[in-house]
Design an enzyme around this catalytic site. Structure first.
Site, PDB file in Angstrom:
ATOM      1  CD  GLU A  31      -2.569   1.335   2.575  1.00 42.08           C
ATOM      2  OE1 GLU A  31      -3.550   2.095   2.612  1.00 42.08           O
ATOM      3  OE2 GLU A  31      -2.176   0.682   3.551  1.00 42.08           O
ATOM      4  CG  ASP A  32       1.514   2.938   3.246  1.00 35.69           C
ATOM      5  OD1 ASP A  32       0.569   3.362   2.585  1.00 35.69           O
ATOM      6  OD2 ASP A  32       1.440   2.650   4.452  1.00 35.69           O
TER       7      ASP A  32
END
Length: 707
Positions: free
Chosen positions: A76-77
């Protein structure tokens, strides 16, 4: 921050045979991916996944789960991808990391219908592998421990979400320690004055009476020694939020609370549990109604223990829990005990519940919900409930939530028995139907032919199953009356905007809202489950202005995509609002939105993990969705100009024209049109098709035009 050697040391404490290469590799990869990122506190971001992993070592979880904790934010990051994680760490870890990523993208604290829909998705993710939610709970716990560095409004949102969803979920999974800490951390954010007041009063009490925990512990140990019973005794004061909740539920002042201390007695065998119970009751007076035997009647998450409350030293009420070491392991880890390791091997704990069976038992009670709001009601009722165990006249055990009534009992046996219930006997005595049932009672339901549920029952019952069944029956009984009333309400609402509530308009609105037909729509309006104004706003949004649904001109058009993800429509099928859709994930590119009937989806039948459940948001969409129509047109003067005019009259924009076949009498072309939704597209195509020079018209779909 915990370094790799320290983390491995924590794992080796319970699993000497740990896969050191896997954990070191996950540690190094996550540290590299998160390099340069910081948290709100200014600390390196990597301190967070390491702390999550450390929390999970307390549960003695397997290597795959610890590795997932280290990697859970990489997809996600960071630039990390599913494919890369699968290549480096294996399919099992990649699936777990992907599952945690999908859970992270669910905004559970939004408005009710979306919250319920996302909770369905949460349960779906849990059903695939329950370790996903274990990582997510540890992730949330660490975030709550460090929440003070967030902005106040973000703190409040996270705290509400934690209190509503994650804390009760942890409790339902049997991890009571985590539930208590999550609740107390949320309490600190949501009501700091109340928490400070509780802490201050508690300190004052300790000054007045001294620390009573060591003294009561010594009293219990003395009783056990006297009877020759071996056990470990642990005492603690209850958490501030637990005390506050008890004050609110019982409407008591702090000074009147008595059982604010809890003690656990952990012994060797089940027989010793009952011997210790006898010794405790022989020494101190038991408080009536405060005894629960979860050994003979365990909770659905595997929890086993004996609970009793006695009047101890100086008349203070003391709660005592008695269990074996194996029972205690399950009480601490809950469903997670299924994956626990000790001395390098999976623990064969006879009390650890099978996660698949536990989840099936949790979700089967939600399946009767007819809509999102009802589903959410079921979820919250089930999540927050403690259980009582009652018996049928034949001796069968029926599990019900705390506060259940004979009506709940009747519906839990069969819907037909619930509908025809006219009375009940508890332990042979006739009682009112609103009586709250207690553990161990025997219940007999009295039925009568022709009896039907009463509207007041909705406020009496506590189980989602009973509430849903009663509502359905009441709707059927009053359907004609509600339809008549709903028709009048709809007529008035439509006339306010200069429209008529025709059968066609009502049927159209019903389909838009997801109901069967216009009669069902009218019944919902008449029973006050749906507002007539909302119906008008749904089919005439330009007249109703900004309705409770809200326009979707400047918000996300697709629900289910990760936050900040750009909407990418597949060019092979060009889906538009109003059509059922699904997302297909692509490594390194993000998901592509396809229509559910797109022929290109057949290529992904063997890869279900790449499918994402999506749907269009409600409300009015902007005319920005490009669709190609295939037109065969008579080659006459002015024909093409007239077609363009007809499309413009439908408030649709032509973005491109492409001729693909020219003949002396006819030509074929593709026209790219920007539309709002499926209904807008239908209106455009209908207007074009009615022209006398149009020989054929169809929507153009080409499987070769892949994104």
């Amino acid at each position: 921050m915990i370094d790799a050697d320290d983390l491995l040391s924590l794992v080796r404490n319970y699993n000497p045979k740990t896969n050191e290469a896997l954990l070191r590799g996950a540690y190094a990869y996550a540290q590299r991916m998160h390099e340069g990122q910081t948290r709100h506190s200014g600390e390196p971001y990597f301190t967070h996944p390491v702390a999550v992993a450390a929390i999970l070592t307390e549960q003695r979880l397997d290597d795959a789960t610890i590795a997932t904790a280290l990697l859970h934010d990489t997809i996600e990051d960071t630039k990390g991808t599913y494919t890369e994680i699968e290549t480096l760490f294996g399919h099992d870890v990649a699936e777990l990391v992907d599952g945690v990523t999908k859970l992270t993208n669910l905004e559970l604290s939004s408005r009710e219908s979306k919250q319920a829909e996302n909770f369905r998705k949460l349960l779906m993710a849990m059903s695939k592998d329950l370790r996903v939610i274990l990582v997510k709970l540890a992730d949330r716990l660490h975030n709550m421990r460090t929440i003070r560095h967030m902005k106040p409004e973000k703190q409040a949102k996270k705290a509400h979400e934690t209190m509503d969803i994650y804390a009760p979920l942890a409790g339902r999974m049997g991890m009571q320690w985590m539930r208590e800490e999550l609740e107390d951390l949320s309490f600190r954010v949501l009501n700091p004055e109340a928490r400070t007041s509780i802490m201050r009063r508690f300190v004052t009490l300790q000054k007045e009476t001294g620390d009573v925990i060591p003294r009561i512990t010594e009293d219990i140990e003395a009783v056990l020694d006297k009877h020759g019973l071996k056990a470990d005794v642990f005492g603690r004061a209850k958490k501030p939020f637990s005390i506050w909740r008890k004050m609110q539920e019982k409407d008591l002042a702090f000074s009147r609370l008595s059982d604010i201390y809890g003690f656990r007695i952990i012994t060797g065998t089940e027989d010793d549990c009952y011997r210790i119970l006898g010794a405790i009751h022989q020494r101190w007076r038991a408080v009536p109604g405060r005894f629960k035997d979860y050994i003979s009647q365990p909770k659905s998450n595997g929890y086993r223990s004996i609970h009793t409350t006695v009047s101890g030293r100086d008349g203070k009420r003391v709660e005592v829990q008695i269990r074996t070491r194996q029972m205690h392991d399950v009480a601490e880890s809950g469903v997670a005990a299924h994956w626990s390791y000790r001395d390098g091997v999976r623990v064969q704990n006879p009390f650890a519940v099978d996660p698949a069976k536990w989840l099936e038992g949790l979700t089967e009670r939600f399946e009767t919900a007819e809509d999102n709001e009802e589903f959410l009601e079921h979820v919250k009722l089930e999540m927050y409930s403690d259980q009582v165990f009652c018996f049928t006249p034949k001796g069968d055990v029926v599990k019900l939530p705390k506060g259940a009534t004979p009506i709940d009992f009747a519906y839990s046996i069969h819907t037909r028995i619930g509908h025809s219930c006219v009375g009940a006997k508890v332990d042979g005595l006739r009682v009112p139907l609103w009586t709250r049932l207690k553990n161990g009672q025997s219940i007999e339901i009295i039925t009568a032919e022709g009896q039907t549920p009463q509207a007041s029952w909705i406020d009496i019952v506590v189980t989602g199953r009973a509430k849903a069944a009663i509502r359905r029956m009441l709707r059927e009984e009053d359907r004609e009356r509600y339809i008549k009333l709903g028709r009048e309400l709809a007529r008035v609402a439509f006339e306010q905007f200069g429209k008529k509530a025709t059968d066609k308009a009502l049927d159209t609105a019903a389909r838009a809202i997801g109901l069967k037909d216009g009669d069902e729509l009218l019944a919902r309006i008449g029973s006050a489950e749906l507002s007539a104004r909302r119906v008008v706003a749904r089919i005439y949004p330009e007249l109703a202005g900004r309705t409770e649904q809200g326009e979707v001109e400047a918000v996300r058009a697709v629900i289910g995509l990760p936050s900040g993800t750009e909407i990418r429509r597949a060019q092979c099928c060009q889906p538009v609002p109003g059509e059922r859709i699904v997302g297909i994930t692509y490594a390194g590119r993000g998901p592509i939105v396809h229509a559910i009937d797109c022929g290109a989806l057949a290529a992904f039948d063997t890869a279900p993990e790449r499918w994402i459940d999506l749907h269009w948001s409600e409300g009015r969409h902007a005319a920005v969705h490009n669709v190609t129509i295939d037109v065969t047109l008579s080659n006459t003067n002015g024909a093409l100009g007239r077609i363009c005019t007809l499309i413009g009259e439908q408030n649709a924009n032509i973005s491109d024209l492409h001729f693909i076949d020219r003949k002396p009498d006819f030509f074929r072309l593709l026209i790219d049109v920007d539309v709002r939704n499926a209904e807008h597209l239908h209106a455009v195509m209908m207007a074009v098709e009615l022209d006398s020079d149009v020989a054929s018209l169809q929507r153009f779909r080409d499987l070769e035009r892949r994104p």
